[in-house]
Design a protein around this motif. Sequence first.
Motif, PDB file in Angstrom:
ATOM      1  N   UNK A  27       0.844  -1.204   0.000  1.00  0.00           N
ATOM      2  CA  UNK A  27       0.000   0.000   0.000  1.00  0.00           C
ATOM      3  C   UNK A  27       0.877   1.251   0.000  1.00  0.00           C
ATOM      4  N   UNK A  28       1.909   1.236   0.841  1.00  0.00           N
ATOM      5  CA  UNK A  28       2.810   2.393   0.911  1.00  0.00           C
ATOM      6  C   UNK A  28       3.501   2.627  -0.419  1.00  0.00           C
ATOM      7  N   UNK A  29       3.889   1.547  -1.074  1.00  0.00           N
ATOM      8  CA  UNK A  29       4.559   1.683  -2.368  1.00  0.00           C
ATOM      9  C   UNK A  29       3.639   2.350  -3.402  1.00  0.00           C
ATOM     10  N   UNK A  30       2.359   1.953  -3.374  1.00  0.00           N
ATOM     11  CA  UNK A  30       1.393   2.557  -4.298  1.00  0.00           C
ATOM     12  C   UNK A  30       1.266   4.061  -4.002  1.00  0.00           C
ATOM     13  N   UNK A  56      -0.379  11.926   1.806  1.00  0.00           N
ATOM     14  CA  UNK A  56       0.448  11.783   3.007  1.00  0.00           C
ATOM     15  C   UNK A  56      -0.404  11.357   4.190  1.00  0.00           C
ATOM     16  N   UNK A  57      -1.647  11.833   4.225  1.00  0.00           N
ATOM     17  CA  UNK A  57      -2.576  11.410   5.277  1.00  0.00           C
ATOM     18  C   UNK A  57      -2.845   9.914   5.193  1.00  0.00           C
ATOM     19  N   UNK A  58      -3.052   9.434   3.976  1.00  0.00           N
ATOM     20  CA  UNK A  58      -3.263   7.996   3.761  1.00  0.00           C
ATOM     21  C   UNK A  58      -2.035   7.203   4.195  1.00  0.00           C
ATOM     22  N   UNK A  59      -0.859   7.728   3.861  1.00  0.00           N
ATOM     23  CA  UNK A  59       0.379   7.036   4.237  1.00  0.00           C
ATOM     24  C   UNK A  59       0.550   7.006   5.753  1.00  0.00           C
ATOM     25  N   UNK A  60       0.188   8.106   6.417  1.00  0.00           N
ATOM     26  CA  UNK A  60       0.323   8.127   7.876  1.00  0.00           C
ATOM     27  C   UNK A  60      -0.597   7.076   8.506  1.00  0.00           C
ATOM     28  N   UNK A  61      -1.782   6.897   7.901  1.00  0.00           N
ATOM     29  CA  UNK A  61      -2.724   5.872   8.378  1.00  0.00           C
ATOM     30  C   UNK A  61      -2.097   4.475   8.292  1.00  0.00           C
ATOM     31  N   UNK A  74       5.924  11.953  10.680  1.00  0.00           N
ATOM     32  CA  UNK A  74       6.642  12.635   9.587  1.00  0.00           C
ATOM     33  C   UNK A  74       5.680  12.919   8.434  1.00  0.00           C
ATOM     34  N   UNK A  75       4.836  11.949   8.098  1.00  0.00           N
ATOM     35  CA  UNK A  75       3.838  12.150   7.035  1.00  0.00           C
ATOM     36  C   UNK A  75       2.863  13.260   7.419  1.00  0.00           C
ATOM     37  N   UNK A  76       2.439  13.255   8.680  1.00  0.00           N
ATOM     38  CA  UNK A  76       1.469  14.256   9.123  1.00  0.00           C
ATOM     39  C   UNK A  76       2.061  15.662   9.111  1.00  0.00           C
ATOM     40  N   UNK A  77       3.367  15.770   9.355  1.00  0.00           N
ATOM     41  CA  UNK A  77       4.006  17.089   9.231  1.00  0.00           C
ATOM     42  C   UNK A  77       3.875  17.596   7.804  1.00  0.00           C
ATOM     43  N   UNK A 100      -4.319  15.429  15.856  1.00  0.00           N
ATOM     44  CA  UNK A 100      -3.909  14.063  15.552  1.00  0.00           C
ATOM     45  C   UNK A 100      -2.417  13.887  15.825  1.00  0.00           C
ATOM     46  N   UNK A 101      -1.613  14.890  15.427  1.00  0.00           N
ATOM     47  CA  UNK A 101      -0.174  14.839  15.662  1.00  0.00           C
ATOM     48  C   UNK A 101       0.127  14.820  17.160  1.00  0.00           C
ATOM     49  N   UNK A 102      -0.626  15.613  17.910  1.00  0.00           N
ATOM     50  CA  UNK A 102      -0.443  15.649  19.366  1.00  0.00           C
ATOM     51  C   UNK A 102      -0.728  14.276  19.970  1.00  0.00           C
ATOM     52  N   UNK A 103      -1.805  13.634  19.501  1.00  0.00           N
ATOM     53  CA  UNK A 103      -2.140  12.287  19.987  1.00  0.00           C
ATOM     54  C   UNK A 103      -0.992  11.312  19.743  1.00  0.00           C
ATOM     55  N   UNK A 104      -0.434  11.362  18.538  1.00  0.00           N
ATOM     56  CA  UNK A 104       0.644  10.428  18.197  1.00  0.00           C
ATOM     57  C   UNK A 104       1.897  10.746  19.004  1.00  0.00           C
TER      58      UNK A 104
END
Length: 122
Positions: A27-30, A56-61, A74-77, A100-104
Amino acid sequence: GHDHSIRLSTMESLAFVNIKMHRYDRALRVFEDMLQLEENKFATSNLYHLTIAKLLGNMSYVYLKMHKFRAALACLRGVLANQEASLPPEDKSIEQTRNFMTDIEMQLKKEHDRGRNEDAAE
């Protein structure tokens, strides 16, 4: 432009099929391929920034699913930077990304305090 968007939505569907099947690396590669396609497309329009933010949001997921919290952050940044470049500052989605970043970050701190370093395993 039309073919391009069809191609992207096809790739996005493929990525989500991989996520459902827990093939996170695929998935990440796609998503990474989609990013490259986008980067060659158009450099400064708002649509560009929002498309990149979404990717990038999808990748962070996916990274969260893999428990790779630092990579997710890093993706969320990147998401935040692209949102800030294309949306009014009071836009709700910017606030959501920040929360969301704060949660992580809290999650990372917990992991760290527990002495479990997830990045050592990579």
